[in-house]
Scaffold this motif. Sequence first.
Motif, PDB file in Angstrom:
ATOM      1  N   VAL A 143      54.675  -8.422 194.516  1.00 42.55           N
ATOM      2  CA  VAL A 143      55.573  -8.928 193.596  1.00 42.55           C
ATOM      3  C   VAL A 143      56.481  -7.874 193.095  1.00 42.55           C
ATOM      4  O   VAL A 143      57.705  -7.830 193.243  1.00 42.55           O
ATOM      5  CB  VAL A 143      55.109  -9.786 192.373  1.00 42.55           C
ATOM      6  N   ILE A 144      55.891  -6.512 192.963  1.00 37.76           N
ATOM      7  CA  ILE A 144      57.202  -5.618 192.274  1.00 37.76           C
ATOM      8  C   ILE A 144      56.757  -4.652 193.538  1.00 37.76           C
ATOM      9  O   ILE A 144      58.575  -4.302 193.258  1.00 37.76           O
ATOM     10  CB  ILE A 144      55.811  -4.340 190.932  1.00 37.76           C
ATOM     11  N   SER A 179      60.306  -6.074 194.788  1.00 33.71           N
ATOM     12  CA  SER A 179      61.166  -6.280 194.159  1.00 33.71           C
ATOM     13  C   SER A 179      62.394  -4.746 194.411  1.00 33.71           C
ATOM     14  O   SER A 179      63.348  -5.013 194.311  1.00 33.71           O
ATOM     15  CB  SER A 179      60.861  -6.412 192.866  1.00 33.71           C
ATOM     16  N   ASN A 200      67.142  -7.306 200.169  1.00 38.24           N
ATOM     17  CA  ASN A 200      67.018  -8.640 200.338  1.00 38.24           C
ATOM     18  C   ASN A 200      67.073  -9.266 202.268  1.00 38.24           C
ATOM     19  O   ASN A 200      66.370 -10.128 202.801  1.00 38.24           O
ATOM     20  CB  ASN A 200      67.734  -9.652 199.728  1.00 38.24           C
ATOM     21  N   ASN A 250      67.681  -4.342 193.270  1.00 37.16           N
ATOM     22  CA  ASN A 250      67.764  -5.715 192.777  1.00 37.16           C
ATOM     23  C   ASN A 250      67.420  -5.846 191.442  1.00 37.16           C
ATOM     24  O   ASN A 250      67.989  -6.667 190.942  1.00 37.16           O
ATOM     25  CB  ASN A 250      66.582  -6.725 193.010  1.00 37.16           C
ATOM     26  N   TYR A 251      67.500  -4.764 190.857  1.00 36.10           N
ATOM     27  CA  TYR A 251      67.430  -4.621 188.665  1.00 36.10           C
ATOM     28  C   TYR A 251      69.017  -4.141 188.539  1.00 36.10           C
ATOM     29  O   TYR A 251      68.903  -5.422 187.657  1.00 36.10           O
ATOM     30  CB  TYR A 251      66.436  -3.799 189.188  1.00 36.10           C
ATOM     31  N   GLY A 295      64.246 -10.325 197.087  1.00 37.74           N
ATOM     32  CA  GLY A 295      64.061  -8.916 196.366  1.00 37.74           C
ATOM     33  C   GLY A 295      64.655  -9.701 195.279  1.00 37.74           C
ATOM     34  O   GLY A 295      63.297  -8.839 193.889  1.00 37.74           O
ATOM     35  N   MET A 300      61.808 -11.262 192.842  1.00 36.54           N
ATOM     36  CA  MET A 300      61.370 -10.703 191.921  1.00 36.54           C
ATOM     37  C   MET A 300      61.125 -10.100 191.585  1.00 36.54           C
ATOM     38  O   MET A 300      60.130  -9.602 190.634  1.00 36.54           O
ATOM     39  CB  MET A 300      60.283 -10.312 193.833  1.00 36.54           C
ATOM     40  N   ALA A 301      62.779  -9.187 191.811  1.00 32.46           N
ATOM     41  CA  ALA A 301      62.929  -8.236 191.082  1.00 32.46           C
ATOM     42  C   ALA A 301      63.327  -9.125 189.021  1.00 32.46           C
ATOM     43  O   ALA A 301      62.490  -8.596 188.173  1.00 32.46           O
ATOM     44  CB  ALA A 301      64.390  -7.941 191.063  1.00 32.46           C
ATOM     45  N   GLN A 302      63.662 -10.632 189.620  1.00 36.33           N
ATOM     46  CA  GLN A 302      63.639 -10.876 188.255  1.00 36.33           C
ATOM     47  C   GLN A 302      62.336 -12.069 187.663  1.00 36.33           C
ATOM     48  O   GLN A 302      62.053 -11.977 186.639  1.00 36.33           O
ATOM     49  CB  GLN A 302      64.193 -12.490 188.577  1.00 36.33           C
ATOM     50  N   VAL A 323      59.897  -9.679 187.564  1.00 36.39           N
ATOM     51  CA  VAL A 323      59.435  -8.178 186.578  1.00 36.39           C
ATOM     52  C   VAL A 323      59.826  -8.019 186.133  1.00 36.39           C
ATOM     53  O   VAL A 323      59.942  -8.511 184.703  1.00 36.39           O
ATOM     54  CB  VAL A 323      59.475  -7.168 188.052  1.00 36.39           C
TER      55      VAL A 323
END
Lengths: 279, 447
Positions: free
Chosen positions: A34-35, A38, A42, A61-62, A246, A249-251, A253
Amino acid sequence: MSLGNTTRLDLADKVILGLVTALALLWLAPIIWVIGLSFKPNEVLMRDTRGVFSAPFTLKNYTDIIASSQVFSWMLNSVIVATGQTVLTLMLSTLAGYGFARTDFPGKRILFAVVLVGLAVPEQAIIVPLHTMFAAADLHNTYAGLIAPRLAFPFGVFLMTQYFRGVPREIEEAAMLDNASRFKIFVKVILPLTIPAQATLGIYTFLHAWNEYFWPLVSATKPEMYTLTIGLAAMQTNFAQTEGIGFLMAQAVFAGLPVFILYLFFQRHIINAVSGRVG
Amino acid sequence: MSLTRRLATAALFSVGLMGGGPIDKALAQAKTEITFARFFGACEADYGTSQDYKTARGECGVMTTLVNHFNATNTQNIVVKPQVIEWGPYYQQLTARIAARDIPTIAVMHTSQIGDFVRARIVEPIEDDLKAAGIDINDMTPHARRGVTLNNQIHALPWDTHSWPWHINGALFKQAGLVDAAGNPVLPKNVEELMAHAKIMREKTGKPYFIMASVAPADAGNGTRSFWTMLAQQDASLFPNNSWDKANFSQPEVRNIYAVFEQLAKDGHITKGLDGAGGLGGFIAGNGAVYLTGTWRIDDLIAASARPDTGLKDYQARIFPNLFKTDAVWADNHSWVMLRGGTNPQTRAAARVFLKYLWDNNFDWARGGGHLPIRQSMMADYAKLPQRTNVMKITEIGRSLPHDVRRQFGFQSLIGEEINNMINGGKPIDQALKDAQDRADQLLSRR
């Protein structure tokens, strides 16, 4: 002889350690995945979700999450709701637990049984009347509306009751001999003894409140009142599972980070909570 | 609100109620905020302040820039406040909002869902509003107009038509020899031909004919949309004699469709165990000839096909071929509704202005959002976009589940879930049909 036993023990320890390490790695694999995802673009993940650890990487993504004008207010809402729920649940559960464990009043057994029945009632079964009740009181889209429904927490009352029952009565009796009032005994003598149980209950409640999704979804319907879980989900496009992996997954995290930080500080208590120990 | 402002607002309403027109003029002075509940996601990082809806891409990008542009340029001092909600639980939250009297001025709604809300008298006709706004309802495409029409009245402004084409890897068709003299893919004309083509595809390329996601809850829609398409192609109805409380899964036309999926799965002509990401990635990697997903993927697949490292060569979009007797394909619409209790005269007037703006800019939603426009006058421009000439006919032959069927969200899911159970779990067709029947009976019998 003793040397032989020690050697066998070491070997057994090593086997257990090896198994635990293997299981831990197995458990960690999806989290690492997952990390890793992220940090991947995408459009790359649309084509292939393999190659998590090979370039290209991105922070977009972050930055996309942080760029949302409301994300930090959603986080603040989550902090207020989770903290409020935790503090008030602790107060209510502790008082109720003490009452059930140490005082006598008519109907105590029946009332305690009613509380225990609450453990068996799933959230979905009461969501409609609960929502209607809060709508009638005009409490939706308020912090009170987000916090109050979870304050009736049967597990918390049960946990604290059991814990108080384990505290020797002699301690209270000794304090009574010193002419201390019941309230003073509760606050000054008994309450400090329950810190481990309260820490367990508090962490459990906080984590549950932080991750809560369904009730905030139907109660906090104005974007300014969204909690982090609802706000982040609202940011997803309709086809996020294929075109925005992506970002998804960032969400995950991002939403998990505060809890992870909390875990670092309260590891021992969380492990106790999960393993069912309160001491 | 100060007493002066309250009096001013009351006066404004009174003038409006008497004459209708003056409200629009008065809006020029008073700021009016309207709420706009929608899914499609949030994308502030890319489009937070952009008003360039002519070049925006994706549903979120076009929607965000359209609202930004409207807020910045409308002369009536109207402010549209988006309320973005996750797609999956959107209708649950909307229902909860209505119960809590937190009703948005305008809300997005699939036309397949409108029936439940109209029966509950939550969505009311807005034909007069549309006409007052200057919207020519005769310009709506046939499918879009059917989608928003209940009881002979228009209940929503349609926003797009989205449907269920075949996305084709032309190179694999060529490799299998399934092309005509001009090199275009030859599509089957009946089920027997489909099975024969699938066999050839497997033998010549080693790849399955179909790629379809079928494991995640959201994947149930894939089987369902194919089901509705093939049911409509047989001129059949799941609800004989319009008995909307009783679906009939034991009729031969329904069995025909389930049998298609059972056969495809048994012979390895359709992928198993893929989720949405796996399906899309697999198709782009060239792991299958036909990808079953919506019109909304056309632009993504054109872009993917243009990459040098792609396995998706010579990408083409085609209408789901007629495998039975009638040209038909599943289609649905996004639309805009005004919910009962969600407006007052001032916000309703403002909503009309905003709906007219959306109507005027419908082409860009179709262009950037990946859907078909709902205005006949825009179809010529739409046809100029890549691959779109192949799917234009959807606005005529698109078919939806009748509005009269209740709880369509759950009902549609169970059809696809049982198909997916056959594909992934090898559930026998008789059991799948029986389970679909039982689940449908249970769902539709509830009041």
